[in-house]
Design a protein around this motif. Sequence first.
Motif, PDB file in Angstrom:
ATOM      1  N   LEU A   1     -31.703 130.493  34.157  1.00  0.00           N
ATOM      2  CA  LEU A   1     -32.567 129.114  34.771  1.00  0.00           C
ATOM      3  C   LEU A   1     -32.244 127.919  33.976  1.00  0.00           C
ATOM      4  O   LEU A   1     -32.339 126.869  34.780  1.00  0.00           O
ATOM      5  N   LEU A   2     -31.872 128.030  32.756  1.00  0.00           N
ATOM      6  CA  LEU A   2     -31.535 126.541  32.165  1.00  0.00           C
ATOM      7  C   LEU A   2     -29.976 125.825  32.451  1.00  0.00           C
ATOM      8  O   LEU A   2     -29.656 124.988  32.144  1.00  0.00           O
ATOM      9  N   GLY A   3     -29.232 126.675  33.213  1.00  0.00           N
ATOM     10  CA  GLY A   3     -28.064 126.611  33.712  1.00  0.00           C
ATOM     11  C   GLY A   3     -27.045 126.493  32.531  1.00  0.00           C
ATOM     12  O   GLY A   3     -25.854 126.052  32.741  1.00  0.00           O
ATOM     13  N   ARG A   4     -27.147 127.416  31.791  1.00  0.00           N
ATOM     14  CA  ARG A   4     -26.219 127.759  30.587  1.00  0.00           C
ATOM     15  C   ARG A   4     -25.113 128.716  31.012  1.00  0.00           C
ATOM     16  O   ARG A   4     -24.031 128.870  30.243  1.00  0.00           O
ATOM     17  N   THR A   5     -25.598 129.474  32.161  1.00  0.00           N
ATOM     18  CA  THR A   5     -24.527 130.494  32.471  1.00  0.00           C
ATOM     19  C   THR A   5     -24.806 130.623  34.179  1.00  0.00           C
ATOM     20  O   THR A   5     -25.904 130.282  34.662  1.00  0.00           O
ATOM     21  N   ASP A   6     -23.823 131.121  34.812  1.00  0.00           N
ATOM     22  CA  ASP A   6     -24.246 131.364  36.205  1.00  0.00           C
ATOM     23  C   ASP A   6     -24.265 132.949  36.504  1.00  0.00           C
ATOM     24  O   ASP A   6     -24.624 133.090  37.598  1.00  0.00           O
ATOM     25  N   ASN A   7     -24.485 133.716  35.306  1.00  0.00           N
ATOM     26  CA  ASN A   7     -24.806 134.971  35.507  1.00  0.00           C
ATOM     27  C   ASN A   7     -26.229 135.270  35.397  1.00  0.00           C
ATOM     28  O   ASN A   7     -26.637 134.811  34.070  1.00  0.00           O
ATOM     29  N   PRO A   8     -26.990 135.717  36.399  1.00  0.00           N
ATOM     30  CA  PRO A   8     -28.359 135.686  36.285  1.00  0.00           C
ATOM     31  C   PRO A   8     -29.064 136.780  35.623  1.00  0.00           C
ATOM     32  O   PRO A   8     -30.087 136.834  35.108  1.00  0.00           O
ATOM     33  N   LYS A   9     -28.113 137.882  35.268  1.00  0.00           N
ATOM     34  CA  LYS A   9     -28.775 138.981  34.491  1.00  0.00           C
ATOM     35  C   LYS A   9     -28.165 138.836  32.971  1.00  0.00           C
ATOM     36  O   LYS A   9     -27.683 137.801  32.533  1.00  0.00           O
ATOM     37  N   PHE A  10     -29.203 139.741  32.232  1.00  0.00           N
ATOM     38  CA  PHE A  10     -29.019 139.446  30.561  1.00  0.00           C
ATOM     39  C   PHE A  10     -27.623 139.918  30.319  1.00  0.00           C
ATOM     40  O   PHE A  10     -27.176 141.329  30.680  1.00  0.00           O
TER      41      PHE A  10
END
Length: 73
Positions: free
Chosen positions: A62-71
Amino acid sequence: MAEFSERLKELRKTSKKSQSEIAEYLGVKPRALRFYESGDRHPDFKGLVKIANYFNVSTDYLLGRTDNPKFDK
């Protein structure tokens, strides 16, 4: 990487939910969600976590720190 407002709007549209539906879940007024999606305001920490839980994505996504939406485990 995308900004929070872009990610939120994309997730909402993909899930075919209205701003009112998401706002009700978060316990905020629809106007607040419009502000989140426009980038004029941001949710507090608890709100951010609720959004992540609702869409089943990480807060980093959500914060744009990764493009991977999963944990990442």
